[in-house]
Motif scaffolding. Structure first.
Motif, PDB file in Angstrom:
ATOM      1  N   GLY A 195       0.774  -1.235   0.000  1.00  0.00           N
ATOM      2  CA  GLY A 195       0.000   0.000   0.000  1.00  0.00           C
ATOM      3  C   GLY A 195       0.804   1.283   0.000  1.00  0.00           C
ATOM      4  O   GLY A 195       0.219   2.367  -0.051  1.00  0.00           O
ATOM      5  N   THR A 196       2.123   1.201   0.060  1.00  0.00           N
ATOM      6  CA  THR A 196       2.903   2.433   0.180  1.00  0.00           C
ATOM      7  C   THR A 196       3.509   2.856  -1.159  1.00  0.00           C
ATOM      8  O   THR A 196       3.179   3.900  -1.705  1.00  0.00           O
ATOM      9  CB  THR A 196       4.033   2.244   1.223  1.00  0.00           C
ATOM     10  N   ASP A 197       4.389   2.012  -1.671  1.00  0.00           N
ATOM     11  CA  ASP A 197       5.102   2.391  -2.886  1.00  0.00           C
ATOM     12  C   ASP A 197       4.167   2.480  -4.086  1.00  0.00           C
ATOM     13  O   ASP A 197       4.383   3.283  -4.994  1.00  0.00           O
ATOM     14  CB  ASP A 197       6.207   1.366  -3.155  1.00  0.00           C
ATOM     15  N   THR A 198       3.141   1.647  -4.072  1.00  0.00           N
ATOM     16  CA  THR A 198       2.157   1.678  -5.153  1.00  0.00           C
ATOM     17  C   THR A 198       1.476   3.058  -5.215  1.00  0.00           C
ATOM     18  O   THR A 198       1.427   3.683  -6.261  1.00  0.00           O
ATOM     19  CB  THR A 198       1.071   0.618  -4.900  1.00  0.00           C
ATOM     20  N   THR A 199       0.994   3.517  -4.056  1.00  0.00           N
ATOM     21  CA  THR A 199       0.258   4.783  -4.015  1.00  0.00           C
ATOM     22  C   THR A 199       1.163   5.951  -4.405  1.00  0.00           C
ATOM     23  O   THR A 199       0.779   6.827  -5.177  1.00  0.00           O
ATOM     24  CB  THR A 199      -0.310   5.007  -2.598  1.00  0.00           C
ATOM     25  N   ARG A 200       2.396   5.956  -3.863  1.00  0.00           N
ATOM     26  CA  ARG A 200       3.341   7.044  -4.181  1.00  0.00           C
ATOM     27  C   ARG A 200       3.586   7.112  -5.691  1.00  0.00           C
ATOM     28  O   ARG A 200       3.554   8.166  -6.291  1.00  0.00           O
ATOM     29  CB  ARG A 200       4.746   6.767  -3.660  1.00  0.00           C
ATOM     30  N   ASN A 201       3.893   5.962  -6.247  1.00  0.00           N
ATOM     31  CA  ASN A 201       4.225   5.943  -7.673  1.00  0.00           C
ATOM     32  C   ASN A 201       3.013   6.279  -8.526  1.00  0.00           C
ATOM     33  O   ASN A 201       3.130   6.948  -9.543  1.00  0.00           O
ATOM     34  CB  ASN A 201       4.788   4.584  -8.079  1.00  0.00           C
ATOM     35  N   GLN A 202       1.838   5.805  -8.098  1.00  0.00           N
ATOM     36  CA  GLN A 202       0.640   6.091  -8.885  1.00  0.00           C
ATOM     37  C   GLN A 202       0.326   7.590  -8.870  1.00  0.00           C
ATOM     38  O   GLN A 202      -0.027   8.158  -9.893  1.00  0.00           O
ATOM     39  CB  GLN A 202      -0.559   5.297  -8.371  1.00  0.00           C
ATOM     40  N   LEU A 203       0.477   8.208  -7.709  1.00  0.00           N
ATOM     41  CA  LEU A 203       0.203   9.646  -7.637  1.00  0.00           C
ATOM     42  C   LEU A 203       1.152  10.403  -8.576  1.00  0.00           C
ATOM     43  O   LEU A 203       0.734  11.288  -9.327  1.00  0.00           O
ATOM     44  CB  LEU A 203       0.344  10.136  -6.188  1.00  0.00           C
ATOM     45  N   ALA A 204       2.424  10.004  -8.549  1.00  0.00           N
ATOM     46  CA  ALA A 204       3.401  10.682  -9.417  1.00  0.00           C
ATOM     47  C   ALA A 204       3.096  10.407 -10.892  1.00  0.00           C
ATOM     48  O   ALA A 204       3.170  11.318 -11.733  1.00  0.00           O
ATOM     49  CB  ALA A 204       4.810  10.225  -9.068  1.00  0.00           C
ATOM     50  N   CYS A 205       2.723   9.175 -11.223  1.00  0.00           N
ATOM     51  CA  CYS A 205       2.360   8.844 -12.612  1.00  0.00           C
ATOM     52  C   CYS A 205       1.168   9.699 -13.046  1.00  0.00           C
ATOM     53  O   CYS A 205       1.144  10.250 -14.156  1.00  0.00           O
ATOM     54  CB  CYS A 205       1.953   7.380 -12.740  1.00  0.00           C
ATOM     55  N   SER A 206       0.156   9.789 -12.167  1.00  0.00           N
ATOM     56  CA  SER A 206      -1.071  10.505 -12.528  1.00  0.00           C
ATOM     57  C   SER A 206      -0.788  11.979 -12.780  1.00  0.00           C
ATOM     58  O   SER A 206      -1.265  12.556 -13.763  1.00  0.00           O
ATOM     59  CB  SER A 206      -2.120  10.350 -11.408  1.00  0.00           C
ATOM     60  N   VAL A 207       0.014  12.601 -11.897  1.00  0.00           N
ATOM     61  CA  VAL A 207       0.303  14.035 -12.083  1.00  0.00           C
ATOM     62  C   VAL A 207       1.197  14.221 -13.316  1.00  0.00           C
ATOM     63  O   VAL A 207       0.989  15.148 -14.109  1.00  0.00           O
ATOM     64  CB  VAL A 207       0.941  14.650 -10.810  1.00  0.00           C
ATOM     65  N   ALA A 208       2.177  13.322 -13.495  1.00  0.00           N
ATOM     66  CA  ALA A 208       3.063  13.431 -14.669  1.00  0.00           C
ATOM     67  C   ALA A 208       2.228  13.443 -15.949  1.00  0.00           C
ATOM     68  O   ALA A 208       2.452  14.240 -16.860  1.00  0.00           O
ATOM     69  CB  ALA A 208       4.060  12.280 -14.689  1.00  0.00           C
ATOM     70  N   LEU A 209       1.253  12.577 -15.991  1.00  0.00           N
ATOM     71  CA  LEU A 209       0.384  12.484 -17.164  1.00  0.00           C
ATOM     72  C   LEU A 209      -0.409  13.784 -17.345  1.00  0.00           C
ATOM     73  O   LEU A 209      -0.523  14.317 -18.461  1.00  0.00           O
ATOM     74  CB  LEU A 209      -0.562  11.309 -16.938  1.00  0.00           C
ATOM     75  N   LEU A 210      -0.913  14.301 -16.244  1.00  0.00           N
ATOM     76  CA  LEU A 210      -1.740  15.512 -16.319  1.00  0.00           C
ATOM     77  C   LEU A 210      -0.928  16.757 -16.691  1.00  0.00           C
ATOM     78  O   LEU A 210      -1.507  17.728 -17.183  1.00  0.00           O
ATOM     79  CB  LEU A 210      -2.481  15.720 -14.995  1.00  0.00           C
TER      80      LEU A 210
END
Ligand code: HEM
Length: 406
Positions: free
Chosen positions: A240-255
């Protein structure tokens, strides 16, 4: 007629040498020839339907159960990997899911939403005046640990301990377990002692937290043992930790590539759920997972002999034309109906923390969009190597309109 998989004429894709977009493109091209492709160590499915079918088929077992042998890892790390819920199968896995699932409902994760907003707000406070930051170091890295600690019921004074243990235990996913083993084992042993003490304390004095819920979880007289509670706590911390961190960064990078959608998200927070699903679909932190045939399996006229490794390309399945209209178009207002993306997996091992992950992202994204207007890149995005299991930017330099009001 059934053809043994090894006899098929299939395209070979060196997934480990390709970045995300290249891998998706290679799988899409291979689909023209066959729904299967050959990859290092085995085969891969990449169409939405086939990924779901393999992940839902109980005859295919989690590859985590064999990963330690493949990567030559023995001792505590390999043993832990094999005992984790992610590696369990059959009645043992079903029982654990049945007992643990009630603690992970949207209702139980919703109680953390105000806390999530507070954590993300404070992290943005730290950079809002400068109008620039490295989102990974300043926001994404620190974001999930307080939430997991709050969920479990660990006090603020111990956040740093959890953060350090999580960092060391995540080395498991870096494809160099043989060298990292000492650090991983030390972190596991310390976390183990800490959680055992917590379980003892909660048994005599329950609180309003996940651990107390898991201790109380009971079905027809069946309960989780202390060893299972410790394993579940570790699984939650790790999954639950590294997944969420990386997903948040992926999502903002995309946006950052879609400033109009970023602006709308800041103004219309109701778009958060759609933004989370669409960014996870386009750029998921987990690109693939793998299964091993536990017996000879026939699927779509192909025989997979027992022991065959099958990689499921979640990233490619997320662009399936059968699942989405114009799948490569990025649109956070896309209706959240129809096919569901595969970034949280599917079937028996479907992400147990899906509600929590969604809540964390749904709270973070609109708040970031509101507090970081006129978002742009302040330098190139640096990405983790494609071989990293839980993947995203290692550096995401952003600039935005600095805070002016008090
Ligand atoms: C955006 C963030 C997340 C992503 C992308 C993600 C992705 C995934 C995926 C793909 C799987 C299935 C793996 C497989 O089938 O081999 C999984 C399983 C799991 N996830 Fe998540 N996850 C996220 C967040 C979380 C959170 C916040 C938690 C904990 C609270 C969590 C706990 C778990 C657990 C315990 C499993 C194993 C379930 C089982 O084996 O039955 N995940 N996750």
């Amino acid at each position: 007629m059934t053809t043994p998989v090894q006899d098929l004429d299939l395209q070979e894709i060196d997934v480990l040498g390709l970045d995300r977009a290249e891998a998706v493109a290679a799988f899409e091209a291979a689909q023209e020839q066959h729904w299967l492709a050959r990859v290092p160590l085995g085969y891969a499915v990449s169409r939405h339907e086939d990924v779901m079918a393999v992940l839902r088929d109980r005859r295919f077992h989690s590859a985590l159960s064999v990963l330690p042998q493949i990567s030559g890892v023995e001792g505590m790390v390999g043993e832990r990997q094999q005992r984790s819920i992610l590696a369990m199968e059959g009645p043992e896995h079903t029982r654990l899911r049945r007992l643990a699932s009630p603690a992970f409902t949207p209702r139980s994760t919703d109680r953390l939403r105000p806390f999530m907003r507070q954590v993300i707000d404070e992290l943005v406070d730290g950079v809002a005046d400068q109008g620039r930051c490295d989102l990974v170091a300043d926001v994404c890295e620190p974001y999930p640990i307080p939430i997991i600690c709050e969920l479990l019921g660990a006090p603020k004074a111990d956040w740093k301990l959890f953060s350090d243990w999580a960092t060391d235990i995540f080395r498991i996913f870096n494809n160099d377990v043989a060298n990292d083993r000492t650090r991983i084992e030390a972190a596991m042993a310390q976390l183990d002692d800490y959680v055992r003490a917590m379980v003892d304390a909660r048994r005599s004095r329950p609180a309003d937290d996940l651990l107390s819920d898991l201790i109380a979880a009971e079905e027809e007289g069946d309960r989780l043992t202390t060893d299972e509670l410790v394993m579940m706590t570790e699984a939650v911390l790790m999954a639950g930790t590294d997944t969420t961190r990386n997903q948040l960064a992926c999502s903002v990078a995309l946006l950052t590539g879609h400033p109009d959608q970023w602006e709308r998200l800041g103004a219309e927070p109701d778009l958060a759920a759609g933004a989370v699903e669409e960014t996870m679909r386009h750029l998921g932190a987990v690109r693939a997972t793998a299964r091993v045939a536990a017996e000879d399996i026939e699927y779509r006229d192909v025989l997979f002999p027992a022991g065959t490794l099958v990689v499921t390309s979640l990233a490619t399945g997320n662009f399936d034309r059968d699942g989405w209209d114009d799948p490569h178009r990025f649109d956070i207002t896309r209706p959240v109906t129809g096919a569901s993306h595969l970034t949280l997996g599917s079937g028996t091992h479907y992400c147990l923390g899906a509600s929590l992950a969604r809540a964390e992202l749904q709270e973070a994204l609109p708040l970031l969009a509101r507090r970081m207007p006129d978002l742009g890149l302040d330098g190139p995005i640096e990405w983790k190597p494609p071989t990293v299991g839980i993947w995203g930017p290692s550096r995401l330099p952003l600039c935005f309109r600095p805070r002016t009001e008090g």
